[in-house]
Design a protein around this motif. Structure first.
Motif, PDB file in Angstrom:
ATOM      1  N   THR A   1       0.874  -1.195   0.000  1.00  0.00           N
ATOM      2  CA  THR A   1       0.000   0.000   0.000  1.00  0.00           C
ATOM      3  C   THR A   1       0.907   1.241   0.000  1.00  0.00           C
ATOM      4  O   THR A   1       1.039   1.930   1.002  1.00  0.00           O
ATOM      5  CB  THR A   1      -0.901   0.002   1.256  1.00  0.00           C
TER       6      THR A   1
ATOM      7  N   TRP B   1       2.001   7.667  -0.707  1.00  0.00           N
ATOM      8  CA  TRP B   1       3.029   8.697  -0.925  1.00  0.00           C
ATOM      9  C   TRP B   1       4.437   8.136  -0.772  1.00  0.00           C
ATOM     10  O   TRP B   1       5.413   8.897  -0.788  1.00  0.00           O
ATOM     11  CB  TRP B   1       2.820   9.885   0.019  1.00  0.00           C
TER      12      TRP B   1
ATOM     13  N   GLN C   1       6.225   7.158   1.611  1.00  0.00           N
ATOM     14  CA  GLN C   1       7.110   7.579   2.697  1.00  0.00           C
ATOM     15  C   GLN C   1       7.650   6.376   3.479  1.00  0.00           C
ATOM     16  O   GLN C   1       8.799   6.373   3.912  1.00  0.00           O
ATOM     17  CB  GLN C   1       6.392   8.575   3.629  1.00  0.00           C
ATOM     18  N   ASP C   2       6.826   5.340   3.645  1.00  0.00           N
ATOM     19  CA  ASP C   2       7.312   4.140   4.335  1.00  0.00           C
ATOM     20  C   ASP C   2       8.243   3.338   3.426  1.00  0.00           C
ATOM     21  O   ASP C   2       9.306   2.892   3.868  1.00  0.00           O
ATOM     22  CB  ASP C   2       6.134   3.283   4.815  1.00  0.00           C
TER      23      ASP C   2
ATOM     24  N   GLU D   1       1.146  -0.260  -5.744  1.00  0.00           N
ATOM     25  CA  GLU D   1       0.117   0.788  -5.622  1.00  0.00           C
ATOM     26  C   GLU D   1      -0.924   0.574  -6.712  1.00  0.00           C
ATOM     27  O   GLU D   1      -0.585   0.337  -7.859  1.00  0.00           O
ATOM     28  CB  GLU D   1       0.757   2.172  -5.751  1.00  0.00           C
ATOM     29  N   ARG D   2      -2.209   0.667  -6.319  1.00  0.00           N
ATOM     30  CA  ARG D   2      -3.247   0.407  -7.322  1.00  0.00           C
ATOM     31  C   ARG D   2      -3.815   1.674  -7.959  1.00  0.00           C
ATOM     32  O   ARG D   2      -4.431   1.595  -9.016  1.00  0.00           O
ATOM     33  CB  ARG D   2      -4.384  -0.398  -6.704  1.00  0.00           C
TER      34      ARG D   2
ATOM     35  N   ASN E   1      -3.777  -4.037  -8.179  1.00  0.00           N
ATOM     36  CA  ASN E   1      -4.319  -4.406  -6.868  1.00  0.00           C
ATOM     37  C   ASN E   1      -3.425  -5.459  -6.217  1.00  0.00           C
ATOM     38  O   ASN E   1      -3.202  -6.541  -6.768  1.00  0.00           O
ATOM     39  CB  ASN E   1      -5.745  -4.956  -7.040  1.00  0.00           C
ATOM     40  N   ALA E   2      -2.943  -5.153  -5.022  1.00  0.00           N
ATOM     41  CA  ALA E   2      -2.028  -6.071  -4.335  1.00  0.00           C
ATOM     42  C   ALA E   2      -2.703  -7.402  -4.014  1.00  0.00           C
ATOM     43  O   ALA E   2      -2.030  -8.432  -3.919  1.00  0.00           O
ATOM     44  CB  ALA E   2      -1.511  -5.407  -3.055  1.00  0.00           C
TER      45      ALA E   2
ATOM     46  N   ASP F   1      -0.384  -0.658   4.961  1.00  0.00           N
ATOM     47  CA  ASP F   1      -0.834   0.589   5.602  1.00  0.00           C
ATOM     48  C   ASP F   1      -2.057   1.084   4.843  1.00  0.00           C
ATOM     49  O   ASP F   1      -2.017   2.109   4.159  1.00  0.00           O
ATOM     50  CB  ASP F   1       0.302   1.637   5.558  1.00  0.00           C
TER      51      ASP F   1
ATOM     52  N   ASP G   1      -9.917   2.188   2.192  1.00  0.00           N
ATOM     53  CA  ASP G   1      -9.635   0.911   1.543  1.00  0.00           C
ATOM     54  C   ASP G   1     -10.539  -0.152   2.159  1.00  0.00           C
ATOM     55  O   ASP G   1     -10.180  -0.811   3.137  1.00  0.00           O
ATOM     56  CB  ASP G   1      -8.148   0.577   1.683  1.00  0.00           C
TER      57      ASP G   1
HETATM   58  C1  LIG Z   1      -2.722   5.193   3.714  1.00  0.00           C
HETATM   59  S1  LIG Z   1      -2.018   5.134   2.108  1.00  0.00           S
HETATM   60  C2  LIG Z   1      -0.400   4.530   2.390  1.00  0.00           C
HETATM   61  C3  LIG Z   1       0.570   5.582   2.832  1.00  0.00           C
HETATM   62  C4  LIG Z   1       1.995   5.109   2.768  1.00  0.00           C
HETATM   63  N1  LIG Z   1       2.310   4.106   3.768  1.00  0.00           N
HETATM   64  C5  LIG Z   1       2.997   6.239   2.832  1.00  0.00           C
HETATM   65  O1  LIG Z   1       4.016   6.091   3.534  1.00  0.00           O
HETATM   66  O2  LIG Z   1       2.809   7.265   2.169  1.00  0.00           O
HETATM   67  C6  LIG Z   1      -2.789   3.730   1.374  1.00  0.00           C
HETATM   68  C7  LIG Z   1      -2.416   3.519  -0.094  1.00  0.00           C
HETATM   69  O3  LIG Z   1      -2.519   2.139  -0.372  1.00  0.00           O
HETATM   70  C8  LIG Z   1      -3.136   1.947  -1.619  1.00  0.00           C
HETATM   71  N2  LIG Z   1      -3.817   0.647  -1.548  1.00  0.00           N
HETATM   72  C9  LIG Z   1      -4.781   0.267  -0.665  1.00  0.00           C
HETATM   73  N3  LIG Z   1      -5.187  -0.991  -0.891  1.00  0.00           N
HETATM   74  C10 LIG Z   1      -4.468  -1.434  -1.948  1.00  0.00           C
HETATM   75  C11 LIG Z   1      -4.437  -2.663  -2.668  1.00  0.00           C
HETATM   76  N4  LIG Z   1      -5.253  -3.676  -2.379  1.00  0.00           N
HETATM   77  N5  LIG Z   1      -3.557  -2.778  -3.694  1.00  0.00           N
HETATM   78  C12 LIG Z   1      -2.713  -1.744  -4.018  1.00  0.00           C
HETATM   79  N6  LIG Z   1      -2.725  -0.545  -3.387  1.00  0.00           N
HETATM   80  C13 LIG Z   1      -3.579  -0.395  -2.366  1.00  0.00           C
HETATM   81  C14 LIG Z   1      -4.108   3.121  -1.741  1.00  0.00           C
HETATM   82  O4  LIG Z   1      -4.409   3.362  -3.112  1.00  0.00           O
HETATM   83  C15 LIG Z   1      -3.307   4.247  -1.094  1.00  0.00           C
HETATM   84  O5  LIG Z   1      -2.515   4.918  -2.039  1.00  0.00           O
END
Ligand SMILES: C[S@@+](CC[C@H](N)C(=O)[O-])C[C@H]1O[C@@H](n2cnc3c(N)ncnc32)[C@H](O)[C@@H]1O
Length: 258
Positions: free
Chosen positions: A107, A110, A112-113, A128-129, A164-165, A182, A209
């Motif tokens: 996930t 941005w 950052q992690d 990232e989806r 999609n992960a 996350d 999500d």
């Molecule tokens: C809360 S943000 C994550 C922030 C991130 N940890 C950072 O450091 O910036 C959640 C992200 O995960 C992506 N996401 C959520 N579920 C997903 C999935 N099943 N497959 C791919 N991306 C996913 C969302 O599109 C979103 O961009």
């Protein structure tokens, strides 16, 4: 949640700057979004825009159209040591495990992690989806690849997989030791003023999500050793009782060991 591209529902457009830029056209085609001049953007009804500003792909809302905007920030976090690899001493590193080598951030958002893990020397794959976020991440990783400290050490920025992960994790070529999640949880109450602008924008364009439970199940099947879930302190653990919990001020990392 379905593929939440802001371009698909007409809220996003690309902005062309004076100098013709093939990158803008490529992104517009891949997102199915129109390209506007700056003046057309101001007069339009779009809520979000992507434009190159100061060499970085930038996400703009109507308030930041003239100045500012959000990019994938590739600089170390405040207080983070600038050496490579940065010390594995924060809660994130403790949750991921200091001996862990391979991490899939399912996930990325941005990034950052993902970037903090990369700077600590982990081998990171980012998923990232959202195609809009993926364009921003790709630009950030391209800027990272140009950095002196990355080139000197011949490091490769994290590998970015778009989709999609829940599906992608089942087809990884190598089993990672750790899968990191996350996802976006619903806010406890009205979004607080302290919510970072970058996260507020993410929530606005992507929503919560809602399939995070399925994501946990997919991560648990695909990981070699552990799944780590970053979660707000008020949320129920995604995978039942965790093996270990690392608690911070308003968030915690739930660690599930196989
Ligand atoms: C809360 S943000 C994550 C922030 C991130 N940890 C950072 O450091 O910036 C959640 C992200 O995960 C992506 N996401 C959520 N579920 C997903 C999935 N099943 N497959 C791919 N991306 C996913 C969302 O599109 C979103 O961009």
């Amino acid at each position: 949640m379905s593929d939440p591209t802001a371009a698909a529902n007409g809220t996003l457009a690309l902005i062309r700057t004076e100098i013709a830029d093939a990158r803008v056209e490529d992104i517009a085609i891949s997102l199915g979004a129109p390209i506007l001049t700056f003046d057309e953007a101001i007069d339009s009804t779009h809520g979000y825009f992507l434009a190159y500003r100061n060499g970085s792909l930038t996400l703009l809302d109507r308030q930041s159209l003239k100045k500012g905007g959000l990019t994938v920030d590739i600089a170390p976090r405040p207080g983070e040591q600038h050496s490579y690899p940065a010390p594995k001493k924060d809660l994130l590193a403790q949750a991921i495990g200091k001996k862990t080598e391979t991490v899939v951030d399912a996930t990325t958002g941005w990034a950052q992690d993902s970037l903090a893990l990369f700077r600590m020397g982990y081998q990171v794959t980012s998923i990232e989806r959202s195609p809009v976020m993926a364009a921003l991440i790709r630009d950030g990783y391209q800027r990272l690849a140009q950095k002196d400290w990355v080139q000197r050490r011949e490091l490769q920025p994290p590998n970015l997989l778009i989709g999609n992960a829940i599906r992608l994790l089942a087809g990884l070529p190598k089993t990672p030791e750790c899968i990191y999640l996350d996802p976006m949880f619903p806010p406890k109450r009205k979004q607080s003023a302290a919510t970072r602008k970058s996260m507020a924008v993410l929530r606005d364009i992507l929503g919560d999500d809602l399939d995070r439970q399925q994501l946990f199940t997919a991560a648990w099947s695909a990981t070699g050793k552990r799944v780590v879930v970053k979660s707000p302190d008020y949320a129920e653990p995604l995978g039942g009782k965790p093996s270990t919990v690392y608690s911070g001020k308003l968030l915690r990392y739930d660690v599930y060991l196989k």
